[in-house]
Design an enzyme around this catalytic site. Structure first.
Site, PDB file in Angstrom:
ATOM      1  N   LYS A 115      34.039  34.408  45.834  1.00 38.05           N
ATOM      2  CA  LYS A 115      34.219  35.403  44.893  1.00 38.05           C
ATOM      3  C   LYS A 115      32.628  36.278  45.507  1.00 38.05           C
ATOM      4  O   LYS A 115      32.751  37.556  45.587  1.00 38.05           O
ATOM      5  CB  LYS A 115      33.874  35.456  43.387  1.00 38.05           C
ATOM      6  N   LYS A 197      47.100  30.684  48.567  1.00 31.07           N
ATOM      7  CA  LYS A 197      47.724  30.547  47.191  1.00 31.07           C
ATOM      8  C   LYS A 197      48.238  32.126  46.870  1.00 31.07           C
ATOM      9  O   LYS A 197      47.431  33.064  47.105  1.00 31.07           O
ATOM     10  CB  LYS A 197      46.452  30.304  46.212  1.00 31.07           C
ATOM     11  N   LYS A 200      46.427  37.102  41.998  1.00 32.76           N
ATOM     12  CA  LYS A 200      46.899  38.374  41.296  1.00 32.76           C
ATOM     13  C   LYS A 200      46.207  39.452  42.062  1.00 32.76           C
ATOM     14  O   LYS A 200      46.363  40.605  42.028  1.00 32.76           O
ATOM     15  CB  LYS A 200      46.450  38.194  39.921  1.00 32.76           C
TER      16      LYS A 200
END
Ligand code: TRP
Length: 331
Positions: A115, A197, A200
């Site tokens: 992140k 993966k 979203k």
């Protein structure tokens, strides 16, 4: 109040739209615990602000995440459903646990590294201490079992380490939680890039299937899914695209990989992709309908949140008073 059932806790962030990966990997499993465990399911808005949020959107998504929990089969009379910021003890214990979490431990968290490389202009302290707040969420309820997706395994292990460390210093204070990480559908991959993966926040609209996508969208996305040139429906590591579609198909139909291989023996990818799209869209339809119904009644959602927070606060208070006493805070 006597509490003899074991405790389950999990949380979902009210950020972004949830994907079928979130659904199959985590939320769909939550309702199986309602009968045998005391269950707490939390909308973790404190965690969401570790990345910048638009206030009106955060608020809307908090309602939506709660509604989605309920639409995925969590009955509010059998589960404690609540919003993290409504129970201030999360932030309070979060701070305490920050003081029992090592800089080195937090530096090793892959989610932080990930992140912070994506948000280079906002690597704030909250992003760094995110895992100790997550540990607080879990330990506050003396949780036995934490159903999460595989991506949260490292955070969960840190929560265990923090609990063990605290207990070693002060004597038994926290239950040391176990993870419940489903292995069969643990990872749904991107439809466009099946080696990474399904996320979203993916920029490619065809890579991700959202729980609330319309049937047309679901069918279109699966139709465009990346496969390979072999044209055989077979589960294999060197066929990540087809294998991923088979995982989705298995999750919605309960069929085994062998059964799926037989079912599509001699058929092309076109038929297979259509079939995957159909079972996925049909599986999601009741969730979507129920979600729409719930979102039309904000007052009911607020009532659920309020009752959930009251119930959660009762349990949180018990742990916090123990923690305060052990640490040496004046009562
Ligand atoms: N970090 C989790 C995620 O991003 C969400 C979360 C916050 C959580 N607190 C939790 C999950 C406690 C389980 C238990 O998916």
């Amino acid at each position: 109040m006597l509490q003899d059932k074991k405790i389950v806790f999990s949380g979902v962030q009210p950020s972004g739209n949830l994907t079928i990966g979130n659904y199959l990997g985590a939320i769909k499993n939550f309702s199986r615990f309602s009968e045998d465990y005391k269950t707490f399911y939390c909308v973790v808005d404190l965690h969401a602000i570790t990345v910048r949020q638009v206030p009106a959107e955060l608020r809307r998504r908090t309602y939506e995440t709660l509604a989605l929990y309920m639409a995925c089969g969590l009955d509010e009379t059998k589960n404690t459903l609540f919003v993290q910021s409504h129970v201030p003890a999360h932030a309070e214990l979060g701070w305490v646990l920050d003081c029992y979490t090592m800089f080195g431990e937090l530096s090793r968290m892959t989610q932080f590294k990930d992140k912070s490389s994506k948000n280079a202009q906002n690597i704030n302290a909250g992003l760094f201490t995110y895992p100790s707040l997550m540990a607080a969420d879990i330990l506050l309820y003396q949780t036995d079992l934490v159903p999460v997706g595989i991506d949260q395994k490292q955070h969960l292990e840190l929560a265990r380490d923090i609990a063990i460390r605290f207990n070693q210093i002060y004597g038994d204070t926290f239950t040391v939680p176990d993870g419940y990480i489903p292995t069969d559908t643990m990872k749904i991959m991107s439809l466009a890039e099946p080696t990474s993966k399904m996320s979203k926040s993916d920029k490619n609209p065809n890579a991700v299937v959202y729980i609330l996508d319309s049937k047309d969208d679901v069918l279109r996305k699966f139709k465009k899914a990346v496969t390979d040139s072999e044209a055989v429906v077979r589960y294999s590591e060197d066929k990540p695209g087809v294998s991923n579609l088979m995982t989705v198909y298995r999750a919605f139909t309960g069929k085994s990989f062998e059964e799926i291989e037989r079912e599509f023996d001699g058929k092309g990818y076109g038929d297979f992709k259509l079939a995957v799209g159909e079972v996925c869209a049909d599986g999601l339809a009741p969730v979507r309908d129920e979600f729409a119904r719930l979102m039309a009644d904000k007052a009911h959602l607020e009532d659920v949140m309020k009752r959930g927070a009251d119930e959660a606060a009762y349990y949180a208070r018990k742990t916090m008073s123990k923690v305060r006493r052990k640490i040496g805070f004046v009562n």
